[in-house]
Design a protein around this motif. Structure first.
Motif, short mmCIF file in Angstrom:
data_model
loop_
_atom_site.label_atom_id
_atom_site.label_comp_id
_atom_site.label_asym_id
_atom_site.label_seq_id
_atom_site.Cartn_x
_atom_site.Cartn_y
_atom_site.Cartn_z
N ALA A 1 -0.31 -1.58 -5.28
CA ALA A 1 0.70 -2.03 -6.37
C ALA A 1 1.77 -2.78 -5.95
CB ALA A 1 1.11 -0.80 -6.91
N SER A 2 2.21 -3.65 -7.12
CA SER A 2 3.58 -4.40 -6.87
C SER A 2 4.72 -3.76 -7.85
CB SER A 2 3.21 -5.77 -7.23
OG SER A 2 4.34 -6.67 -7.40
N SER A 3 5.73 -3.92 -7.36
CA SER A 3 7.05 -3.57 -8.17
C SER A 3 7.12 -4.32 -9.42
CB SER A 3 8.45 -3.43 -7.41
OG SER A 3 8.64 -4.63 -6.61
N LEU B 1 0.74 -0.93 -0.05
CA LEU B 1 -0.01 -0.07 0.06
C LEU B 1 1.02 1.20 -0.17
CD1 LEU B 1 -2.51 -1.29 2.66
CD2 LEU B 1 -2.81 -1.07 0.21
N GLN B 2 0.70 2.11 -0.80
CA GLN B 2 1.47 3.28 -1.10
C GLN B 2 0.58 4.58 -0.93
OE1 GLN B 2 2.63 3.00 -5.35
NE2 GLN B 2 3.98 1.08 -4.76
N ALA C 1 5.47 6.16 4.05
CA ALA C 1 4.56 6.07 3.08
C ALA C 1 4.29 4.80 2.45
CB ALA C 1 5.11 7.03 2.02
N LYS C 2 4.59 3.71 2.81
CA LYS C 2 4.32 2.51 2.22
C LYS C 2 4.40 1.49 3.30
CE LYS C 2 7.03 3.12 -1.87
NZ LYS C 2 8.27 2.48 -2.68
N VAL C 3 3.19 0.45 2.93
CA VAL C 3 3.01 -0.99 3.98
C VAL C 3 3.05 -2.15 3.23
CG1 VAL C 3 1.23 -2.05 5.62
CG2 VAL C 3 1.60 0.51 5.57
#
Length: 289
Positions: free
Chosen positions: A218-220, A160-161, A191-193
């Motif tokens: 999202a995913s990298s 989660l961004q 800012a990310k989880v």
């Protein structure tokens, strides 16, 4: 069930609960909404009205009388009327009646409007007090997104961004299902989880003081994503059923009772008040790609 469609996307909405049950991107052949597998959770994106969360003892008091409401209210289990249906937008309505007045003593008209573009779905709520007394209500969304979005990936490949770097507490539920009064530090200048299924073993992550008004899933490892915007909703819940392959990003205008709640609806945390013939409107959006 009604369908909205553009050249790039398709949405399905149930008359029961005016519930979004499919958001499909044609080009990538991607479904974003949880399928409602009853082995985990048989909903897709219920509308929470006229309360969000759980009442203390499942009851509230108004004008000296006691009423009982289930968790998240009754709108999600009632049949709406399709007032307007075009190719890419539709409006659904629910009116108070004898059934609702027995458990919620206010005259109201709830409308839900969906508008689809090629990469965006807007959901707008309209609540009108059609009675002669002040009306008290909360409302919220509960969309469940399929994760992994890309079937070749895993739940843990996603994060989660948040729109902004956050210093924010969460407010867990206690063993009785009430919200704790003291927040627990969670986002520490972050800012990310990163997502893990055990994040939700103790139920939802509930935020009260986020600066962010957008969250991206999202995913990298993949270009596909979901972004939920919730400018007009002060509370946010993030939830998944234990070990299920979905995550809910929930914009709320209201929250579960704390253990010390008075039981008076007018004093409930997050409650909104409408004077006779007044209307409240709020919207949240899903960006997808």
């Amino acid at each position: 069930m009604l369908t909205l469609e553009t050249p790039a996307a398709r949405v399905n909405i149930l008359l029961k609960g005016a519930e979004l049950c499919s958001l499909y991107h044609k080009e990538t052949q991607t479904e974003y909404i949880w399928d409602g597998n009853p082995a985990f959770w048989n909903k897709h994106s219920p509308i929470l009205f006229p309360i969000v969360g759980t009442l203390k003892n499942d009851t509230f008091s108004h004008n000296g009388l006691l009423y009982s409401l289930p968790r998240h209210g009754f709108a999600r289990d009632m049949n709406f009327t399709a007032e307007q249906h075009g190719a890419d937008q539709a409006t659904f309505s629910l009116q108070s009646d004898a059934e609702t007045l027995a458990k919620y003593p206010f005259l109201f008209c709830l409308k839900v409007h969906y508008k689809l573009t090629d990469d965006h779905l807007a959901v707008r709520y309209s609540v009108e007090n059609t009675g002669d007394d002040n009306m008290y209500f909360s409302i919220g969304g509960h969309p469940a997104f399929k994760i992994p979005i890309n079937d070749a990936l895993q739940f843990e490949d996603y994060e989660l961004q948040f729109e902004q770097t956050e210093q924010a507490d969460i407010y867990p539920l206690n063993h009785d299902g009430h919200l704790v009064q003291q927040g627990i530090p969670f986002l520490q200048h972050a800012a990310k989880v990163s997502l893990k299924k055990d994040l939700f073993y103790d139920d939802a992550l509930i935020f009260k003081q986020l600066n962010s008004k957008k969250i991206r899933l999202a995913s990298s490892k993949d270009k596909r994503y979901i972004e939920v915007s919730f400018e007009q909703f002060p509370y946010l819940g993030i939830w998944s059923k234990k070990d299920a392959n979905f995550i809910c990003i929930e914009p709320w205008n209201g929250v579960t009772d704390v253990e010390s709640a008075s039981g008076l609806l007018a004093e409930k945390e997050g409650i909104c008040m409408l004077e006779p013939q007044q209307k409240w409107e709020g919207s949240w959006q899903i960006q997808f790609g």
